[in-house]
Write a protein that holds these residues in place. Structure first.
Motif, PDB file in Angstrom:
ATOM      1  N   GLY A 162       0.840  -1.197   0.000  1.00  0.00           N
ATOM      2  CA  GLY A 162       0.000   0.000   0.000  1.00  0.00           C
ATOM      3  C   GLY A 162       0.871   1.242   0.000  1.00  0.00           C
ATOM      4  O   GLY A 162       0.552   2.247   0.634  1.00  0.00           O
ATOM      5  N   GLY A 163       1.973   1.168  -0.708  1.00  0.00           N
ATOM      6  CA  GLY A 163       2.981   2.226  -0.659  1.00  0.00           C
ATOM      7  C   GLY A 163       2.574   3.540  -1.274  1.00  0.00           C
ATOM      8  O   GLY A 163       3.279   4.545  -1.089  1.00  0.00           O
ATOM      9  N   THR A 164       1.474   3.571  -2.041  1.00  0.00           N
ATOM     10  CA  THR A 164       0.990   4.846  -2.588  1.00  0.00           C
ATOM     11  C   THR A 164      -0.308   5.292  -1.909  1.00  0.00           C
ATOM     12  O   THR A 164      -0.924   6.261  -2.342  1.00  0.00           O
ATOM     13  N   GLU A 184       1.997   1.493 -12.238  1.00  0.00           N
ATOM     14  CA  GLU A 184       3.153   1.243 -13.107  1.00  0.00           C
ATOM     15  C   GLU A 184       4.094   2.436 -13.017  1.00  0.00           C
ATOM     16  O   GLU A 184       3.837   3.503 -13.570  1.00  0.00           O
ATOM     17  N   GLN A 185       5.203   2.284 -12.270  1.00  0.00           N
ATOM     18  CA  GLN A 185       6.229   3.324 -12.211  1.00  0.00           C
ATOM     19  C   GLN A 185       7.534   2.692 -11.722  1.00  0.00           C
ATOM     20  O   GLN A 185       7.540   1.572 -11.201  1.00  0.00           O
ATOM     21  N   ASP A 186       8.628   3.428 -11.908  1.00  0.00           N
ATOM     22  CA  ASP A 186       9.916   2.927 -11.452  1.00  0.00           C
ATOM     23  C   ASP A 186      10.363   3.712 -10.228  1.00  0.00           C
ATOM     24  O   ASP A 186       9.633   4.560  -9.703  1.00  0.00           O
ATOM     25  N   ASP A 187      11.585   3.445  -9.757  1.00  0.00           N
ATOM     26  CA  ASP A 187      12.086   4.101  -8.547  1.00  0.00           C
ATOM     27  C   ASP A 187      12.062   5.618  -8.677  1.00  0.00           C
ATOM     28  O   ASP A 187      11.593   6.327  -7.770  1.00  0.00           O
ATOM     29  N   ASP A 188      12.587   6.143  -9.788  1.00  0.00           N
ATOM     30  CA  ASP A 188      12.675   7.593  -9.948  1.00  0.00           C
ATOM     31  C   ASP A 188      11.296   8.233 -10.001  1.00  0.00           C
ATOM     32  O   ASP A 188      11.093   9.317  -9.436  1.00  0.00           O
ATOM     33  N   ALA A 189      10.358   7.583 -10.681  1.00  0.00           N
ATOM     34  CA  ALA A 189       8.998   8.134 -10.758  1.00  0.00           C
ATOM     35  C   ALA A 189       8.355   8.168  -9.371  1.00  0.00           C
ATOM     36  O   ALA A 189       7.671   9.136  -9.016  1.00  0.00           O
ATOM     37  N   TYR A 190       8.591   7.113  -8.591  1.00  0.00           N
ATOM     38  CA  TYR A 190       8.025   7.101  -7.235  1.00  0.00           C
ATOM     39  C   TYR A 190       8.654   8.203  -6.380  1.00  0.00           C
ATOM     40  O   TYR A 190       7.950   8.886  -5.616  1.00  0.00           O
ATOM     41  N   ARG A 218      17.075  -0.063   3.203  1.00  0.00           N
ATOM     42  CA  ARG A 218      16.335   0.166   1.962  1.00  0.00           C
ATOM     43  C   ARG A 218      14.860   0.266   2.313  1.00  0.00           C
ATOM     44  O   ARG A 218      14.353  -0.463   3.180  1.00  0.00           O
ATOM     45  N   ILE A 219      14.158   1.181   1.651  1.00  0.00           N
ATOM     46  CA  ILE A 219      12.723   1.368   1.857  1.00  0.00           C
ATOM     47  C   ILE A 219      12.033   1.095   0.524  1.00  0.00           C
ATOM     48  O   ILE A 219      12.334   1.754  -0.482  1.00  0.00           O
ATOM     49  N   LEU A 220      11.140   0.123   0.516  1.00  0.00           N
ATOM     50  CA  LEU A 220      10.475  -0.287  -0.719  1.00  0.00           C
ATOM     51  C   LEU A 220       8.974  -0.038  -0.605  1.00  0.00           C
ATOM     52  O   LEU A 220       8.335  -0.506   0.343  1.00  0.00           O
ATOM     53  N   ALA A 221       8.432   0.703  -1.556  1.00  0.00           N
ATOM     54  CA  ALA A 221       6.987   0.895  -1.654  1.00  0.00           C
ATOM     55  C   ALA A 221       6.431  -0.088  -2.674  1.00  0.00           C
ATOM     56  O   ALA A 221       6.959  -0.209  -3.787  1.00  0.00           O
ATOM     57  N   VAL A 222       5.378  -0.799  -2.285  1.00  0.00           N
ATOM     58  CA  VAL A 222       4.737  -1.785  -3.148  1.00  0.00           C
ATOM     59  C   VAL A 222       3.318  -1.322  -3.439  1.00  0.00           C
ATOM     60  O   VAL A 222       2.564  -0.981  -2.527  1.00  0.00           O
ATOM     61  N   ALA A 223       2.937  -1.278  -4.711  1.00  0.00           N
ATOM     62  CA  ALA A 223       1.580  -0.893  -5.095  1.00  0.00           C
ATOM     63  C   ALA A 223       1.316  -1.376  -6.518  1.00  0.00           C
ATOM     64  O   ALA A 223       2.193  -1.965  -7.158  1.00  0.00           O
ATOM     65  N   ARG A 224       0.113  -1.126  -7.012  1.00  0.00           N
ATOM     66  CA  ARG A 224      -0.276  -1.627  -8.339  1.00  0.00           C
ATOM     67  C   ARG A 224       0.088  -0.676  -9.460  1.00  0.00           C
ATOM     68  O   ARG A 224       0.037  -1.048 -10.638  1.00  0.00           O
ATOM     69  N   TYR A 283      10.786   1.302  -5.529  1.00  0.00           N
ATOM     70  CA  TYR A 283       9.373   1.019  -5.837  1.00  0.00           C
ATOM     71  C   TYR A 283       9.280  -0.294  -6.596  1.00  0.00           C
ATOM     72  O   TYR A 283      10.141  -0.608  -7.429  1.00  0.00           O
ATOM     73  N   ARG A 284       8.230  -1.047  -6.298  1.00  0.00           N
ATOM     74  CA  ARG A 284       7.996  -2.300  -7.021  1.00  0.00           C
ATOM     75  C   ARG A 284       6.500  -2.451  -7.253  1.00  0.00           C
ATOM     76  O   ARG A 284       5.689  -2.332  -6.316  1.00  0.00           O
ATOM     77  N   ARG A 285       6.131  -2.717  -8.499  1.00  0.00           N
ATOM     78  CA  ARG A 285       4.730  -2.975  -8.807  1.00  0.00           C
ATOM     79  C   ARG A 285       4.387  -4.401  -8.408  1.00  0.00           C
ATOM     80  O   ARG A 285       5.109  -5.343  -8.705  1.00  0.00           O
ATOM     81  N   MET A 286       3.238  -4.542  -7.708  1.00  0.00           N
ATOM     82  CA  MET A 286       2.775  -5.873  -7.320  1.00  0.00           C
ATOM     83  C   MET A 286       1.265  -5.944  -7.417  1.00  0.00           C
ATOM     84  O   MET A 286       0.556  -5.002  -7.054  1.00  0.00           O
ATOM     85  N   ASP A 287       0.781  -7.079  -7.904  1.00  0.00           N
ATOM     86  CA  ASP A 287      -0.621  -7.443  -7.807  1.00  0.00           C
ATOM     87  C   ASP A 287      -0.710  -8.424  -6.639  1.00  0.00           C
ATOM     88  O   ASP A 287      -0.171  -9.539  -6.715  1.00  0.00           O
ATOM     89  N   LEU A 288      -1.342  -8.016  -5.571  1.00  0.00           N
ATOM     90  CA  LEU A 288      -1.316  -8.800  -4.335  1.00  0.00           C
ATOM     91  C   LEU A 288      -2.034 -10.131  -4.456  1.00  0.00           C
ATOM     92  O   LEU A 288      -1.936 -10.968  -3.553  1.00  0.00           O
TER      93      LEU A 288
END
Length: 484
Positions: free
Chosen positions: A9-11, A45-51, A37-43, A82-87
């Motif tokens: 729920g990183g966004t 579509e973006q990369d690290d820089d965009a996040y 390291r801090i990782l945001a996971v959400a659905r 940032y990492r895109r994930m479908d839970l």
């Protein structure tokens, strides 16, 4: 100590409004362990820089002094990924495991900042790919379930994947400095503990008041209500810390054992007691800070004719030797006159006064928000004339001023504690289930009342809540602080 902190729920609102700003403060204060390291996971579509750009824009809404400048954010952003994930997809969990394995951090903290109904699915999938080893901890954001049965199901699934010491059920009120100082006040000083009992205390009042309404969260709030949102967790946790017996040591299980005893000692609710000792309300149009505000039924996404409560006041007792006969009053609500959270300990009056007039009883006020501090209200003589009536005075300790250089926000403290693996400030599953067990008869009584055409009492926004809340306390000969 290296760590990976992963936000599911990183966004979401919680992540960018509370969690990421709290992490930045820990980073700014030099309290965040190196090698993280801090990782945001959400659905999305973006990369690290965009996040990172997305989060920087959101940080513009952070209050002034806590907002990073460009150079500070650039250094903090180096930790962000940032990492895109479908839970719902097992393959995405396998990919997350691969990401974690690229470094093999000493500690992995999985923070579930999602809707609670997703907790079982997420935990099951984490277990299926083996992301539940001894170095892994999972943080569960409240509300944990909708009732006792759903809470028990969540705990069953969590326990099937993680050990009890790996599961951190968060209640951010436990991270507030004043709540920590409540422990220090009681168990670090000899002054109050001899008085902390029925012989000296007349009643205890816990108020968690908000001036804001539900805003754009009407659909979520309508499924929750004030009892689930504030009483079952925050208010009851504060009550346990006020009423608990001294633990044998400053240890997570020793403290939580004593809190559980309090929850089990609370006077149980019957249908008659709910009718007599519980007040529920719902705000109507009114004025807050001089500005007109809509009623609850006029808020966005609130169903027409909703009977959801936005205010609860209740009376209970802790049925043990220390507290027998002492009423505990809990009160919470939205769109009240002012935002404040406090615990008021009202002491009994002197048994015989030698001074003219009626001297007010002493009281201790533990302030949680918007300020953190303690106020001790005493009676004193001005000393101008013999036989003069006493005058109320107060001793005021402002923690924000006293500990200005060491202040840590609630979420900042709890995030650091989760990384360190210290469990004192987190809620154990049996505590949480017992709290649900205690409030559930109230929810059942309200369902029957609603089916018979009843509902919450209306109160004007900007007021102190329904008049029945004042009558609840007055019935015992007492009053809320603002009415004294």
């Amino acid at each position: 100590m290296s760590f990976d902190l992963i936000f599911f729920g990183g966004t979401g609102d919680l992540s960018w409004r509370k969690l990421m700003p709290a992490l930045f403060q820990a980073f700014r204060h030099g309290k965040l362990p190196a090698g993280g390291r801090i990782l945001a996971v959400a659905r999305d579509e973006q990369d690290d820089d965009a996040y990172r750009r997305w989060l920087k824009d959101r940080f513009q809404d952070v209050e002034g002094a806590k907002r990073p400048n460009d150079e500070e954010f650039a250094r903090f952003a180096e930790l962000l990924h940032y990492r895109r994930m479908d839970l719902s997809q097992p393959a995405d969990y396998a990919g997350l495991l691969d990401w974690v394995a690229t470094r093999g951090a000493d500690t992995v903290v999985l923070y579930l900042a999602t809707s609670p109904h997703l907790f079982p699915q997420i935990c099951t999938q984490l277990g299926a790919v083996g992301l539940n080893g001894p170095q892994v901890r999972v943080v569960l954001e409240k509300p944990l379930g909708h009732d006792l049965a759903s809470a028990q199901e969540i705990n069953r699934v969590v326990r099937a994947t993680f050990g009890e010491t790996q599961a951190l059920r968060i209640d951010h009120y436990l991270g507030k400095p004043s709540v920590q100082n409540l422990m220090a006040l009681r168990f670090g000083n000899a002054l109050f503990e001899p008085l902390w009992r029925r012989d000296s205390i007349a009643n205890i009042q816990i108020t968690l008041a908000e001036s804001l309404g539900v805003g754009t969260r009407g659909d979520f709030y309508d499924r929750t209500g004030a009892l689930r949102d504030m009483v079952q967790n925050h208010a009851l946790q504060l009550l346990t810390m006020v009423a608990m017996e001294p633990p044998s040591r400053n240890d997570a299980d020793a403290i939580r054992d004593e809190k559980l005893k309090v929850l089990r000692s609370l006077q149980p609710f019957t249908e008659e007691r709910v009718a007599r000792d519980v007040v529920r309300g719902q705000y109507r149009r009114g004025h807050v800070d001089g500005q007109p505000v809509p009623g609850y039924l006029e808020e966005a996404k609130v169903p027409e004719g909703s009977r959801c409560e936005t205010f609860v006041a209740l009376r209970t007792e802790v049925q043990n030797w220390r507290w027998a006969g002492v009423p505990f009053y809990l009160r919470t609500g939205k769109r009240l006159a002012q935002r404040e959270a406090q615990i008021v300990v009202n002491f009994r009056p002197t048994p015989h006064s030698i001074f003219p007039g009626s001297a007010a009883a002493n009281r201790l006020v533990i302030k949680l928000q918007p300020e953190d501090g303690l106020e001790l209200h005493l009676m004193a003589a001005k000393g101008h004339a013999q036989g003069e009536a006493l005058t109320p005075v107060s001793l005021d300790l402002d923690f924000d001023k006293a500990f200005a250089e060491d202040r840590v926000g609630a979420y900042e403290r709890l995030l650091l504690e989760s990384i360190a693996g210290r469990l004192n400030l987190f809620v154990r599953s049996d505590e949480q289930e017992q709290a649900w067990r205690w409030v559930e008869p109230v929810l059942e009584a309200w369902r029957r009342e609603d089916a018979a055409g009843g509902g919450p009492r209306p109160y004007a926004a900007g007021s102190g809540g329904p008049a029945a809340a004042s009558a609840l306390v007055a019935r015992d000969g007492f009053a809320w602080p603002e009415e004294q």
